[in-house]
Structures are given as structure tokens and as C-alpha cells.
Design an enzyme around this catalytic site. Structure first.
Site, PDB file in Angstrom:
ATOM      1  N   ASP A   1      -7.859   3.265  12.234  1.00 23.18           N
ATOM      2  CA  ASP A   1      -6.602   4.013  12.224  1.00 23.18           C
ATOM      3  C   ASP A   1      -6.713   5.368  11.545  1.00 23.18           C
ATOM      4  O   ASP A   1      -6.030   6.324  11.927  1.00 23.18           O
ATOM      5  CB  ASP A   1      -5.496   3.186  11.562  1.00 23.18           C
ATOM      6  CG  ASP A   1      -4.937   2.130  12.500  1.00 23.18           C
ATOM      7  OD1 ASP A   1      -5.171   2.251  13.727  1.00 23.18           O
ATOM      8  OD2 ASP A   1      -4.259   1.208  12.033  1.00 23.18           O
TER       9      ASP A   1
ATOM     10  N   SER B   1      -3.811  -9.810   7.286  1.00 21.17           N
ATOM     11  CA  SER B   1      -3.385  -8.434   7.544  1.00 21.17           C
ATOM     12  C   SER B   1      -2.835  -8.400   8.958  1.00 21.17           C
ATOM     13  O   SER B   1      -3.532  -8.780   9.905  1.00 21.17           O
ATOM     14  CB  SER B   1      -4.570  -7.469   7.415  1.00 21.17           C
ATOM     15  OG  SER B   1      -4.183  -6.168   7.796  1.00 21.17           O
TER      16      SER B   1
ATOM     17  N   ARG C   1      -0.771   4.257  17.958  1.00 18.45           N
ATOM     18  CA  ARG C   1      -1.065   5.307  16.985  1.00 18.45           C
ATOM     19  C   ARG C   1      -0.720   6.718  17.475  1.00 18.45           C
ATOM     20  O   ARG C   1      -0.172   7.510  16.711  1.00 18.45           O
ATOM     21  CB  ARG C   1      -2.535   5.230  16.548  1.00 18.45           C
ATOM     22  CG  ARG C   1      -2.893   3.947  15.805  1.00 18.45           C
ATOM     23  CD  ARG C   1      -1.813   3.498  14.887  1.00 18.45           C
ATOM     24  NE  ARG C   1      -2.150   2.347  14.068  1.00 18.45           N
ATOM     25  CZ  ARG C   1      -1.305   1.384  13.758  1.00 18.45           C
ATOM     26  NH1 ARG C   1      -0.054   1.428  14.219  1.00 18.45           N
ATOM     27  NH2 ARG C   1      -1.658   0.385  12.988  1.00 18.45           N
TER      28      ARG C   1
ATOM     29  N   ASP D   1       0.818  -1.211   0.000  1.00 17.46           N
ATOM     30  CA  ASP D   1       0.000   0.000   0.000  1.00 17.46           C
ATOM     31  C   ASP D   1       0.853   1.263   0.000  1.00 17.46           C
ATOM     32  O   ASP D   1       0.679   2.145  -0.856  1.00 17.46           O
ATOM     33  CB  ASP D   1      -0.927   0.017   1.222  1.00 17.46           C
ATOM     34  CG  ASP D   1      -1.995  -1.071   1.155  1.00 17.46           C
ATOM     35  OD1 ASP D   1      -1.900  -1.930   0.275  1.00 17.46           O
ATOM     36  OD2 ASP D   1      -2.910  -1.055   1.990  1.00 17.46           O
TER      37      ASP D   1
END
Length: 408
Positions: free
Chosen positions: A131, A183, A102, A21
Site C-alpha cells: 500500500d 489484520s 487504493r 495506527d
């Protein structure tokens, strides 16, 4: 390739992982916004191979620069350990391994963007996940003057095949395979796994899902014990050796992983409204959590413990929803810090086939007093006093019953 805007930027800082990505996002940003792209890599304790050659990979994708920031100690000390004080568990089971990483990443990104003179930040989070909210809420709180570019919400690339074809057309090397079964997201607190057979809740998680911890059934047949020292709600030493926050977590990860500790398979409520299934491995964090709660049992009175339990629920929701950089988080954290002043002591944990048991605990602030709780003869507690206490404690129920009887 761009569906919504043709705004141009001079310089964009991209949260970069080296995966398919973000490797695609680098040239896409340059083509669609006419900008220089700087890649930002946060080292939060993920696997070392994830960082090998990442700078060269970023530049091969078209980045002018790749910044790699070691955030391991800051992440553990200022985020993971601070959260652990509160007792936060999202929906009663999840130790928030992805969510708590995060804010530290976003903060470091913002700092780098400002230092580099970037006018926008970009990320590879999808429009379906949590996210995007966590990253963009952090940017809004720390540097609202920076724009945020979320390619997955505005480009028309929809599949791995299309991303691979996009890179191939531009002769940009990428080792990603056509099919990605799972993932995963990893840091020194946990590794999460989604996708594959987990997309159907009736399917049990295969052994391929678990990549960090030993199968509890195959873990050692002999229990393993370790002593943890806790100071103001943080583990500061293991087996008598003083360690930094990251060193504590790294060591306990090793102990927990080989004993199959810290596996959960849950279906959670995402912030954006859908449910998702994930398998999380949090070996060291699970040990720390058990140790802190054991000391709390010794030192917190009933009312304070009940409040800390409520605080845990509020704090877990706040972290999950990406509200770290808010006044509410500061207020809740201040309460947790005040409670943690008494959370001092030592515990011995026993690790055995996926389980963590606290088998010994002691604290200089312990409210456990043998003279009061002994079943033997004592000279400090009059059992006759309990009669008056019970009469007053049950008075509302007694009055209700008397009133009911008088109406018959």
C-alpha cells in the site's frame, strides 16, 4: 520519536481509519512536524460500524477536522467495473479487492489535500507492504508538489504495546486491545484477512478467519439462481431490475455471501519482494467475473479472446503494483473498452455451496451459430473444405518431416 527529518509542515492530511495506527499518527504528526492534522476517511463500502463515531474519534486524537468522503459509486463504476472488463486476476486467483481501492482513495485524498491547502499527505501503511507504493505512486502522479509522510518508515514505535502506551501517556482514548489477532481490510468488493494462524502456511484457516461469507458446507441445500444483464462489459441489472454499479455489487454480495461464494486462501508475491498469505472473500465480484467471462465466450473470436487473456495478466500486475495513474493503464483500459463494446447480453448464474455456475447465456452479438455447429445435417458448411485447411495448417510440420527424412 523522529529518526530521519525535522522538516516542519503547516497542514497534513492523514488517511485515517480510526484504528490504533492512525489514531497514534495524529498526535505524532503534530508533535514531530508542528502541523495541523486533518483526517480523511474514505467510504468505499466497508462495514458501517467502522465509520460510526469516526469523526469524534479523530478529533479526540487531536485532528482539527475529519473529512468523510462517500466514494462507493465512484469506486464501483470507475474502478472495480472497469477492472472487471479486463479479466484481471492477480497470479490467477486474486480479484484485487484491496489493490483496486487504493487509487480511488488516493485520488480523493489528493483532491481534499489541495482543497484544504495541505502541504503533505500521510498514511499508515507499513514499510513491508504494497500500500505504501500504491498511495505514494498515486500522489506522485496527481500532485507531485505534495510531500508524503510515512510514519512507519521513520518513527521508532515498533509494537502495539508501544502505540497504546504512547496514546495513554497523552490521555488519548483508544479502544484497541493489546493483541490484534488478524489484520483486515474491507470495502464493498472484498474483505481481506491476514495474520494469526495464517502466518504459518501449514495451518488451515479457522472459521474465525471468515467474517463475510457462509461456510460453503453450511450454505443452503437449495441452489439459488439470478439473471444478470450486461452492457458493454458492465452488469447493469439483476433479475430485471436496473441498478447502479454499487447497488449491483452490494446485492450480489448478499447473494454470494449466503451461498459461500468467493472464498480464496492464497500465498501471493508482494511488490516489495516477500510472500504473504491472505484469505480473501469476494462474493459479488466472483459472480460478476463469471458472468462477464461467459458472455465473452459467446462474442469474442479466438484471436480477440487470446489478446484479452494477455491483457488481463498485464492489467492485474499494473493494479497490484499501484500503477493506476499511468499512461500504460489508460492504453490498456482503452483496449479493454474496445473489446467490451461487444460484451452485451444476459446470463443466469447458479449459486450453490461456494460455487458459481453460468447455466444460461445469450447475446445479440453472439458468434455461436447453430447452423454451423450442429451435429445434424446442415447446408452452410462443407466438411470437405476441412481437408485443404488441415493440409495448409500442418504444412510447416509436413515440410520439417520431409526434410528430416531426406537427410537419412
Amino acid at each position: 520519536m523522529l529518526e530521519k527529518t525535522n522538516k516542519q509542515y503547516k497542514k497534513v492530511l492523514l488517511a485515517y481509519s480510526g484504528g490504533l495506527d492512525t489514531s497514534t499518527i495524529v498526535p505524532w504528526l503534530k508533535e514531530n512536524f508542528g502541523c495541523e492534522v486533518i483526517c480523511f476517511v474514505a467510504d468505499v463500502g466497508q462495514e458501517r460500524e467502522d465509520l460510526e463515531g469516526i469523526e469524534e474519534k479523530a478529533k479526540a486524537s487531536g485532528a482539527s477536522k475529519c473529512i468523510i468522503k462517500d466514494l462507493r459509486e465512484e469506486f464501483c463504476n470507475d474502478y472495480v467495473f472497469e477492472m472487471m472488463k479486463t479479466g484481471a486476476l492477480y497470479e490467477g486467483t486474486y480479484l484485487l479487492g484491496t489493490a483496486i481501492a487504493r487509487p480511488v482513495i488516493a485520488k480523493a485524498m489528493v483532491e481534499a489535500a489541495l482543497e484544504e491547502g495541505a502541504d503533505a499527505i500521510s498514511h499508515g501503511a507499513t514499510g513491508k507492504g504494497n500500500d505504501q507504493v500504491r498511495f505514494e505512486s498515486a500522489v506522485a502522479a496527481l500532485a507531485p508538489q505534495l510531500d508524503v509522510i510515512a510514519p512507519w518508515r521513520i518513527w521508532n514505535l515498533q509494537s502495539r504495546e508501544e502505540l497504546l502506551a504512547y496514546l495513554a501517556e497523552r490521555h488519548i482514548p483508544c479502544k484497541a486491545s493489546l493483541k490484534k489477532i488478524y489484520s483486515r481490510d474491507a470495502n464493498c468488493l472484498h474483505i481481506s484477512t491476514e495474520g494469526g494462524e495464517l502466518e504459518h502456511t501449514w495451518n488451515p484457516a479457522s472459521e474465525n478467519v471468515w467474517v463475510w461469507t457462509t461456510d460453503p458446507e453450511k450454505a443452503p441445500d437449495t441452489p439459488e439462481t439470478h439473471e444478470l444483464e450486461i452492457k458493454e462489459g458492465k452488469v447493469v441489472a439483476v433479475d430485471g431490475k436496473a441498478l447502479s454499479a454499487f447497488q449491483v455489487l452490494d446485492l450480489l454480495n448478499q447473494y454470494g455471501a449466503r451461498n459461500g461464494v468467493g472464498r480464496i486462501d492464497i500465498t501471493e508475491n508482494r511488490l516489495v519482494g516477500m510472500k504473504s498469505r491472505g484469505c480473501y472473500e469476494t462474493p459479488g465480484g466472483t459472480i460478476i467475473y463469471a458472468a462477464l467471462r461467459a458472455i465473452e465466450q459467446l462474442v469474442l473470436d479466438k484471436s480477440t479472446f487470446e489478446y484479452r487473456e494477455k491483457l488481463a495478466v498485464d492489467f492485474s500486475q499494473l493494479v497490484y503494483d499501484g500503477r493506476w495513474f499511468t499512461r500504460l493503464r489508460e492504453i490498456l483500459q482503452a483496449a479493454a473498452d474496445e473489446i467490451a463494446k461487444d460484451v452485451n447480453g444476459k446470463v443466469v448464474v447458479k449459486l450453490y455451496k461456494g460455487n458459481v455456475s453460468v447455466i444460461q447465456k445469450d447475446s445479440p452479438n453472439s458468434l455461436f451459430n447453430f447452423d454451423f455447429v450442429t451435429f445434424g445435417a446442415d447446408h452452410v458448411y462443407s466438411q470437405h473444405d476441412a481437408e485443404g485447411f488441415i493440409r495448409l495448417y500442418s504444412l510447416p510440420a509436413r515440410i520439417r518431416a520431409i526434410n528430416a527424412a531426406s537427410k537419412k
